[in-house]
Design an enzyme around this catalytic site. Structure first.
Site, short mmCIF file in Angstrom:
data_model
loop_
_atom_site.label_atom_id
_atom_site.label_comp_id
_atom_site.label_asym_id
_atom_site.label_seq_id
_atom_site.Cartn_x
_atom_site.Cartn_y
_atom_site.Cartn_z
N ARG A 233 0.97 -1.21 -0.11
CA ARG A 233 0.10 0.14 0.06
C ARG A 233 0.87 1.33 0.07
NH1 ARG A 233 -3.32 -2.78 -1.79
NH2 ARG A 233 -5.46 -3.24 -1.08
N ASP A 257 5.17 -0.28 -6.80
CA ASP A 257 3.89 -0.48 -7.33
C ASP A 257 2.70 -0.01 -7.10
OD1 ASP A 257 2.81 -2.07 -9.68
OD2 ASP A 257 1.85 -3.42 -7.87
N GLU A 262 -2.30 7.58 -5.31
CA GLU A 262 -2.59 6.83 -6.45
C GLU A 262 -4.08 6.90 -7.33
OE1 GLU A 262 -3.35 2.21 -6.22
OE2 GLU A 262 -1.53 2.80 -5.35
N HIS A 294 0.35 -0.16 -10.36
CA HIS A 294 -0.38 -1.24 -9.24
C HIS A 294 -0.69 -2.43 -10.13
CE1 HIS A 294 -2.87 -1.23 -5.41
NE2 HIS A 294 -2.92 -2.30 -5.62
#
Length: 331
Positions: A233, A257, A262, A294
């Site tokens: 996260r 990632d 985001e 992600h």
């Protein structure tokens, strides 16, 4: 029963349609994220299906309930965005997909680390332009290095085994016992792990205790020049502090990632837009930073598992049978 699927991409529809053939369920797909403004899209639906960046605060849950929605299905593992108390007070059925192909995310963490370490992304771009120079592409051999795994759930456990298979010394920090990693990793507290690790990989959930666990103080305790990898996260990391550590060269490299802000960036094409997030744009200026959008979960196997468990959860709600994947209630 009809279900409204928010934040739906074409690949979501493919796998969800494949899975729902076993159930008497109609689906309406919306590319819009779930917010208070988009709640009306669920008109006539008894359930909604949401993803990691959809809003599930008290106002949204109350609005959904007023429309007649009685089930909220998260097609993800994390639920930090859910107001659990509001959900419990409204009597909503709330279920998630707690684990899906954990090896997929663990393998992506390895891919990020190896790409950033050996600069294969930069080498690819060079060679396409006819530049075969090796200057600036020097990496390190991972065999024999120390890798710290923060969080030993299913993904962290898979990551620990992968790095052990490469010949790394693996340290693991987790508040729970880790018998599954006996012979694979050595337990250490977080400070010990940070100080000893050449690579630190985060695999823990986001909660108040872990929010910004990587901050100025913890970065100062890391081994100088170490690499930080985050596939969990975004808010586990204080991005501003990480930028300072990159500038001072205390942090040697960063692979992420996920990103704290985001929600307005990931899963959409912004290639023709001006990205107004100055912090993100600052990150992208560093040659030793690698960002993916992600995609750690994004394998065929994981998508099939997500879709199957999502509709299994819905079937439990429809049939009134026990569901092992209910979100915990908050008192």
């Amino acid at each position: 029963m009809k279900i409204a699927v928010y934040s739906a991409q074409p690949y979501d529809r493919r796998f969800l349609d494949e899975a729902r053939q076993r159930y008497a369920v109609d689906a309406a797909y919306f590319s819009d994220p779930l917010t208070l403004d988009t709640v009306p899209l669920a008109q006539g639906c008894a359930a909604v299906c949401v993803f990691v960046n959809d809003q599930l605060d008290a106002a949204v849950l109350q609005a959904l309930h007023a429309l007649g929605v009685r089930a909220v299905l998260l097609r993800c593992a994390g639920f930090n965005q859910v107001d659990l108390r509001a959900a419990a007070n409204l009597g909503l059925f709330m279920a998630r997909v707690p684990a899906y192909a954990p090896e997929a995310v663990a393998e992506h963490a390895l891919a990020l680390a190896m790409t950033l370490n050996r600069h294969t992304h930069r080498a690819y771009a060079r060679v396409r332009e006819g530049n075969f120079s090796l200057d600036g592409l020097l990496g390190m051999t991972l065999n024999g290095k120390t890798v710290g795994i923060v969080g030993a759930g299913q993904i962290g456990t898979a990551a620990a085994r992968i790095f052990k298979g490469l010949g790394c010394t693996v340290l693991v920090s987790d508040p729970a016992p880790t018998p599954q990693l006996d012979g694979v990793a050595t337990r250490a507290n977080l400070d010990e792990l940070l100080a000893a690790s050449d690579i630190v990989s985060l695999h823990c959930p986001l909660m108040e205790a872990t929010r910004h666990m990587i901050n100025a103080a913890s970065l100062a305790r890391m081994k100088p020049g170490a690499m930080l990898v985050n596939t969990s996260r975004g808010a586990l990391i204080d991005t501003a502090a990480v930028i300072d550590a990159l500038k001072s060269r205390q942090l040697g490299a960063l692979a992420i990632d996920v990103y704290e802000q985001e929600a307005n960036l990931f899963f959409h094409d912004h290639s023709s837009d001006i990205i107004a997030d100055d912090v993100f744009q600052r990150l992208m200026t560093f040659p030793n930073v690698l960002v993916t959008g992600h995609q750690g979960f994004f394998t065929i196997e994981a998508m099939r598992e997500i879709a199957a468990v999502t509709f299994d959860n819905l079937a439990c709600h429809m049939n009134g049978t026990p569901c092992a994947n209910l979100l915990p209630a908050s008192s």
